[in-house]
Write an enzyme that holds these catalytic residues in place. Structure first.
Site, mmCIF file in Angstrom:
data_model
loop_
_atom_site.group_PDB
_atom_site.id
_atom_site.type_symbol
_atom_site.label_atom_id
_atom_site.label_comp_id
_atom_site.label_asym_id
_atom_site.label_seq_id
_atom_site.Cartn_x
_atom_site.Cartn_y
_atom_site.Cartn_z
ATOM 1 N N CYS A 35 70.134 69.132 52.574
ATOM 2 C CA CYS A 35 69.312 69.337 53.763
ATOM 3 C C CYS A 35 68.045 69.795 53.151
ATOM 4 O O CYS A 35 67.842 69.172 51.885
ATOM 5 C CB CYS A 35 69.814 69.401 54.834
ATOM 6 S SG CYS A 35 69.476 71.683 54.608
ATOM 7 N N HIS B 24 87.629 91.045 42.721
ATOM 8 C CA HIS B 24 86.924 90.520 43.725
ATOM 9 C C HIS B 24 88.543 89.648 45.338
ATOM 10 O O HIS B 24 87.572 90.034 46.444
ATOM 11 C CB HIS B 24 86.047 88.937 43.572
ATOM 12 C CG HIS B 24 85.829 89.660 42.170
ATOM 13 N ND1 HIS B 24 84.538 90.504 42.459
ATOM 14 C CD2 HIS B 24 84.956 89.254 40.822
ATOM 15 C CE1 HIS B 24 83.274 90.368 41.506
ATOM 16 N NE2 HIS B 24 84.191 89.886 40.341
ATOM 17 N N THR C 211 66.336 72.235 53.379
ATOM 18 C CA THR C 211 66.341 73.896 52.248
ATOM 19 C C THR C 211 67.636 74.509 52.641
ATOM 20 O O THR C 211 67.388 75.010 51.492
ATOM 21 C CB THR C 211 66.153 74.743 53.987
ATOM 22 O OG1 THR C 211 66.381 74.631 55.249
ATOM 23 C CG2 THR C 211 64.524 74.454 54.164
ATOM 24 N N HIS D 139 82.509 85.946 41.908
ATOM 25 C CA HIS D 139 82.538 87.078 42.566
ATOM 26 C C HIS D 139 83.559 86.852 44.271
ATOM 27 O O HIS D 139 84.247 87.174 44.916
ATOM 28 C CB HIS D 139 80.808 87.726 43.195
ATOM 29 C CG HIS D 139 81.206 88.625 41.929
ATOM 30 N ND1 HIS D 139 80.743 89.750 41.349
ATOM 31 C CD2 HIS D 139 81.447 88.099 39.988
ATOM 32 C CE1 HIS D 139 80.193 89.671 39.955
ATOM 33 N NE2 HIS D 139 81.162 89.702 39.549
ATOM 34 N N ASP E 131 71.469 65.094 54.978
ATOM 35 C CA ASP E 131 70.935 64.912 56.374
ATOM 36 C C ASP E 131 70.246 63.890 56.019
ATOM 37 O O ASP E 131 69.997 63.834 54.637
ATOM 38 C CB ASP E 131 70.338 65.687 57.264
ATOM 39 C CG ASP E 131 69.291 66.663 56.883
ATOM 40 O OD1 ASP E 131 68.557 66.191 55.712
ATOM 41 O OD2 ASP E 131 68.440 67.060 57.795
HETATM 42 C C1 RB5 Z 1 65.347 68.835 59.136
HETATM 43 O O1 RB5 Z 1 64.504 68.197 59.275
HETATM 44 C C2 RB5 Z 1 65.977 69.962 58.751
HETATM 45 O O2 RB5 Z 1 65.981 70.751 59.801
HETATM 46 C C3 RB5 Z 1 67.139 69.910 58.047
HETATM 47 O O3 RB5 Z 1 66.983 69.017 56.969
HETATM 48 C C4 RB5 Z 1 67.590 71.530 57.647
HETATM 49 O O4 RB5 Z 1 65.770 71.361 56.627
HETATM 50 C C5 RB5 Z 1 67.772 72.298 58.216
HETATM 51 O O5 RB5 Z 1 67.789 73.598 57.014
#
Ligand code: RB5
Length: 141
Positions: free
Chosen positions: A65, A133, A67, A98, A8
């Site tokens: 993205c 596994h 996180t 695994h 993103d």
């Molecule tokens: C975007 O602001 C953020 O929410 C997205 O990049 C991500 O971290 C979502 O999990």
């Protein structure tokens, strides 16, 4: 391997760096977007990459993205996808060995690009160990 990539707006630069890195390792990256820094909804790109992997169009996928969390939740909704969000190499390696993960998710706001590359290199070079596994992975279905 052919690797599907998606991101993103929060992770465009990291995706581009990792795609170049994957190329330098001998892989063929395929970009499913987003392509600009304009706000983008991560589930859209997670779905594109997850479908490409589930349909066999690509061997593995990498989603980035802010996180890595949203991407992993969205990708795991697609049948046949085993996506992992990783911030360190140990889990990345074991997730292949695994759990036979087929999509790696990374957080551009969590880790630096050199550490991300280390995780990617380890994830791409690790192999499913099969044996005990297999039956567990089959239970996901
Ligand atoms: C975007 O602001 C953020 O929410 C997205 O990049 C991500 O971290 C979502 O999990």
């Amino acid at each position: 391997m052919t690797i599907a990539f998606g991101c993103d707006h929060a992770a465009l630069q990291l995706k581009q760096e990792i795609m170049e890195f994957a190329k330098s390792l001998g892989h063929s990256p395929k970009d499913y977007g987003t392509f600009t820094e304009e706000r983008a909804d991560y589930p859209e790109y997670a779905k594109k990459v997850a479908n490409a992997v589930a349909d066999g169009e690509c061997d593995l996928g990498i989603l980035v993205c802010g996180t890595g969390v949203g991407m992993s939740i969205a990708a795991n909704k697609v049948k046949g996808i085993r996506a992992v969000v990783c911030s360190e190499p140990f889990s990345a390696k074991l997730s292949r060995e695994h759990n036979d993960t087929n999509i790696l998710c990374l957080g551009a706001r969590v880790i630096g690009s050199e550490f991300a590359k280390m995780i990617v290199e380890i994830w791409l070079s690790s192999k499913f160990q099969e044996g005990r596994h297999i039956s567990r992975v089959k239970m996901f279905e």
